[in-house]
Scaffold this motif. Structure first.
Motif, short mmCIF file in Angstrom:
data_model
loop_
_atom_site.label_atom_id
_atom_site.label_comp_id
_atom_site.label_asym_id
_atom_site.label_seq_id
_atom_site.Cartn_x
_atom_site.Cartn_y
_atom_site.Cartn_z
N PHE C 27 -58.91 -26.16 6.21
CA PHE C 27 -57.82 -27.12 6.41
C PHE C 27 -56.48 -26.43 6.28
O PHE C 27 -55.55 -26.67 7.03
N TYR C 31 -55.37 -26.84 9.73
CA TYR C 31 -54.86 -28.19 9.57
C TYR C 31 -55.74 -29.26 10.20
O TYR C 31 -55.26 -30.21 10.80
N ILE C 33 -59.86 -31.24 9.42
CA ILE C 33 -61.08 -31.25 8.62
C ILE C 33 -62.23 -30.81 9.52
O ILE C 33 -62.50 -31.43 10.55
N PHE C 35 -65.59 -30.95 10.40
CA PHE C 35 -66.72 -31.82 10.08
C PHE C 35 -68.06 -31.11 10.16
O PHE C 35 -69.07 -31.64 9.73
N VAL C 94 -61.15 -32.01 15.93
CA VAL C 94 -62.01 -32.85 15.08
C VAL C 94 -63.25 -33.26 15.86
O VAL C 94 -64.37 -33.21 15.35
N MET C 98 -67.19 -32.44 15.16
CA MET C 98 -68.25 -33.44 15.03
C MET C 98 -69.39 -33.13 16.00
O MET C 98 -70.57 -33.35 15.69
N PHE C 225 -65.51 -33.47 1.21
CA PHE C 225 -64.15 -33.80 1.61
C PHE C 225 -63.49 -34.85 0.74
O PHE C 225 -62.28 -34.89 0.62
N ALA C 233 -55.35 -31.84 -0.31
CA ALA C 233 -55.78 -31.07 0.86
C ALA C 233 -55.00 -29.76 0.96
O ALA C 233 -53.79 -29.73 0.81
#
Lengths: 317, 260, 289
Positions: C27, C31, C33, C35, C94, C98, C225, C233
């Motif tokens: 992160f 910047y 997350i 997954f 993101v 995923m 998370f 964060a």
């Protein structure tokens, strides 16, 4: 696009096979959910990762109203939409003031907490067993056939499309797209960005609730397993790949991600891999300008090939 | 003359860094006012405070006599403050006309029902908004490009469209952050004429940040010079040009560099 | 009794903290997350299981195999999936992450099935009584290894050139590039270290409970998370603290309520933190744009 909708209606009217009817209904439902999600993700540029949870809230609301009070379908669908929207406001209002990535975290957390509530609040939701024997939709004496639900869904889909189209042409739509493009510019023009983000979020959850109500009365059964995180992610993928921010793009996304795995006769497990690969490749192709790179690669090869050839010819002459 | 904007003892600090200390100035109704100073003097920071993007650590801002420091931008635009940005902030994938129409956001009365049912108010407002936006585009000389996407316009034209957008908000005080950055001298002349017209014909008060001294000297009536977060001089262009502090802090640097 | 839960919670928390560190480091530089992180960790666990249980090799070797595979996987995913779209909107990254999460978790199901497999590490468990507290050799191992790793990581980030480059990239990519930092290599290194920590976490989780299963990645992923958000964060000490706290809160909630509530607690904490202190305990204030 009109052609697609017409085709949809014609196919829905013609097919008899109950499996196809089921598939077409699911595609309609997902198209609905994706178009609703498009308001938040595509037009406003926010990452809502819990669309399936709002779908679930709508389904549970309708299921409870129908089983406990025998409420008619129009009450169910409106109540489902309103309850889902209230949840949307509760999640959105405090979070949408924060930076973008927080929304994705909160929505995932919210969906998980909701699922745990669905499983554990047995007196209301009947826990993991779910709510069964939900009465179907009936108008007067006429009880909806499974096929009729496709049309029921299509009507709601058309309403969403109409609302989205009208909003996009108005001050509200312009404000939402300004927020997506450049929040700072939007603020400087007097747009209250938190207000509009919450508005978009509320509208999306409102329509997701409607979809939930249709689904609950179609399947006559809801359980916590009907609305899981994978569905939310898949929906997000439908919107982004179908063409986020466009009116009809999410419908294409829904069609591809519902029918293609089905046509390829994937087992459930392979379906998720397929969705995963589509997500990765689709986004990379779209954002990474792969096509441009590939094109350039071949163009370079081609020109060097031509050069070599013409060079040979010159040599021959 | 009547005072439109008054900035009183504004201090801004980021962590340990003092970006602005005790800055005060006042802009009169109907004038063109300039804020100059070397890079990193805190000019844009002051603009951010005035336009609500930054809450000052201490100090006050008055607009039309009303205390407004710390209000968010979306509350300041309706009362009459609008700005441009140093790095132009048009929506790249939106047409020039719609970019300008975004400036109408605060004055459009339409609500969701109007939009859904295409009410008379909605249609009239939209028509009026398109008409007005076209007129503003004509005013800044960009009417040819109304259907072009903003990203396809050359830099100088984008600036003008951004200025047109601030005019569209109907704000009385327009803040221009380095409007002629990156322009050639012909474009600069054109732009200074445009700013004069905005001031004289549209009766808007213009408060601008500029780097180019000549540009400012011809255009503005009053000038404040910032250096390292502090006001070091204030006066008419003539006075500023004579001011030894300014020459030292601002012009001096350039001259010395030139001579050596 | 609470003291006992705190010991159990610390053990669990140390595992979460290792995973949270990877999340937080990634992160910090990109910047967003990642997954897929939880699934990368789970793959490490499965590889270890495979080498130790199927190939019947030494478990230390198995652990290293798991770590190496996860590390390579993390670096490869960054290279294939995130590097080409680094300048695109974060939402795209993101979604790609995923996608990788789907692909990894279902691939593991296809290869090793959906049933729980028993992890043949730390089979020989000794328990010790210290006053009223019972602590077993598994817990001691986990706590010791996790502490050593965290100390080493802190040294790496604060004392080495690579650590400095990572901090610089986290602050400002373009400026650090101008200052001569190789941004791509630093980001790869961040993914390598983060994924290795993740693998350690996945292996420890499987070893602690003695089983590994295909939804493990998603499970510890979400805990990880939650820990990141709680700690703040992008903050390294925050991730450690957040992980420990989530572990302790969970253990206590598990005895006060029931097992299902235990799993929900992380999310409740997550939501509460986001509502009341979104920057987390040790995070910089990133509340508003």
């Amino acid at each position: 696009m009109l052609a697609l909708l017409l085709a949809w209606i014609v196919v829905a009217a013609v097919i008899k096979n109950s499996y196809f009817i089921h598939m077409l209904f699911m595609a309609t439902t997902y198209a609905l959910l994706a178009c609703a999600l498009n308001i938040v993700v595509g037009i406003t540029g926010l990452a809502n990762m819990s669309q399936a949870a709002f779908f679930g809230i709508g389904a549970y609301t309708a299921a409870l109203l129908a089983t406990k009070f025998g409420a008619p379908f129009y009450i169910n669908i409106i109540a489902a939409a309103v309850v889902s929207m209230l949840f949307g406001l509760a999640v959105g209002a405090p979070t949408l003031r924060l930076k973008g990535f927080y929304l994705s975290l909160v929505t995932i957390g919210f969906a998980q907490v909701l699922r745990i509530i669905e499983i554990n609040w047995v007196s209301l939701t009947n826990g993991p067993m779910g709510i069964t024997a939900i009465p179907g939709v009936s108008i007067g004496r006429y009880l909806f056939s499974k096929k009729a639900y496709i049309f029921y869904g299509l009507v709601v889909l058309l309403i969403i499309l109409y609302v989205t189209k009208r909003l996009m042409a108005s001050k509200i739509g312009r404000a939402l797209s300004a927020i997506k493009n450049d929040e700072v510019a939007a603020k400087s023009l007097g747009i209250n960005i938190t207000y509009y983000k919450v508005l978009a979020f509320a509208m999306s959850s409102f329509f997701a609730g409607m979809a939930g109500s249709i689904y609950a009365q179609y399947t006559t059964f809801v359980s916590p397993d009907s609305f899981v995180q994978n569905d939310s992610t898949t929906l997000l993928c439908m919107v982004i790949l179908g063409g986020s921010g466009t009116l009809f793009g999410p419908i294409f996304g829904a069609i591809v991600l519902i029918f293609v795995p089905e046509i390829l006769r994937f087992a459930d497990m392979y379906r998720l891999i397929f969705v995963g690969v589509v997500m990765i490749v689709g986004i990379l192709a779209k954002e990474g300008q792969w096509f441009a790179h590939v094109q350039k690669f071949f163009k370079d090869r081609l020109t060097s090939l031509i050069r070599v050839k013409s060079g040979n010819r010159e040599g021959a002459v | 003359m009547e005072e439109l904007l008054k900035v009183e003892n504004i201090c801004v600090s980021f962590g340990g860094l003092q970006a602005l200390s005790n800055v005060s100035l006042s802009v009169d109704k109907g004038e063109i006012y300039a804020l100059i100073g070397p890079n990193g003097a805190g000019k844009t920071t002051l603009f951010n405070v005035i336009s609500g993007f930054l809450a000052p650590t201490s100090g006050k801002v008055f607009y039309n006599g009303r205390e407004v420091q710390g209000l968010p931008p979306h509350k300041l635009t309706p009362i009459g403050i609008s700005r441009t940005f140093q790095n132009i902030r048009l929506l790249p994938n939106v047409t020039v006309l719609d970019n300008v129409r975004l400036g109408h956001h605060i004055r459009l009365k339409q609500n969701m029902a109007d939009a859904l049912f295409n009410s008379r108010r909605f249609r009239e407002e939209e028509e009026k908004s398109i008409e007005d936006a076209r007129e503003i585009l004509r005013f800044v000389g960009m009417e040819k490009y109304e259907n072009e996407f903003a990203r396809n316009l050359p830099y100088g034209h984008q600036r003008k469209v951004e200025i047109a957008r601030t005019i569209a908000t109907n704000a009385e005080l327009l803040l221009f952050d380095e409007p002629c950055a990156g322009m050639n001298s012909a474009e600069k002349v054109g732009l200074s004429e445009l700013i004069l017209e905005i001031n004289k014909e549209l009766k808007r008060t213009v408060f601008l940040i500029e780097h180019d001294m000549r540009f400012v000297m011809k255009l503005s009536e009053e000038i404040t010079v910032l250096n390292q977060g502090q006001c070091i001089a204030y006066g008419t262009p003539e006075e500023i040009q004579e001011d030894p502090d300014v020459i030292e802090a601002y012009l001096g640097v350039g001259r010395k560099g030139g001579q050596e | 009794m609470y003291l006992q839960q705190i010991v159990n919670g610390l053990t669990l928390g140390a595992i979460y903290a290792l995973l949270a560190l990877g999340y937080s480091m990634i992160f910090g530089v990109l910047y967003f997350i990642n997954f897929a992180h939880g699934d990368i960790a789970m793959v490490g666990g499965y590889v270890t299981w495979f080498v130790a249980a199927s190939l019947k090799m030494n478990f230390v070797l198995a652990i290293f195999a798991g770590i190496i595979v996860s590390t390579l996987l993390g670096v490869a995913i960054e290279f294939i999936g995130y590097r080409p779209i680094r300048r695109a909107p974060k939402l795209s990254a993101v979604i790609v992450s995923m996608g990788f999460s789907f692909v990894l978790s279902t691939s593991v199901q296809l290869i090793w099935g959906t049933r729980s497999l028993s992890m043949p590490i730390f089979t020989n468990v000794k328990t010790f009584n210290i006053g009223s507290i019972i602590i077993n050799s598994k817990q001691i191992w986990i706590l010791v290894i996790a502490t050593v790793i965290m100390v080493l990581l802190t040294l790496l980030i604060n004392k080495t050139k690579l650590g400095m480059a990572m901090r610089a990239v986290a602050l400002d990519q373009s400026t650090s590039a101008l200052m001569g930092v190789n941004v791509n290599r630093t980001i790869s290194a961040t993914f390598a270290i983060g994924s290795a920590l993740g693998a350690m976490s996945g292996i420890m989780m499987a070893a602690y409970y003695g089983v590994i299963y295909s939804t493990l990645g998603g499970l510890i992923g979400t805990k990880g998370f939650a820990a990141v958000v709680l700690g703040g964060a992008g903050s390294i000490p925050g991730a450690m603290l957040g992980g420990m706290l989530i572990g302790i809160i969970e253990s206590i909630a598990g005895t006060v309520f029931n097992a299902q509530v235990k799993d929900a607690v992380a999310f409740v904490v997550l939501i509460l933190v986001l509502l009341f202190k979104p920057s987390g305990i040790l995070g910089k204030d990133v509340m508003k744009d």
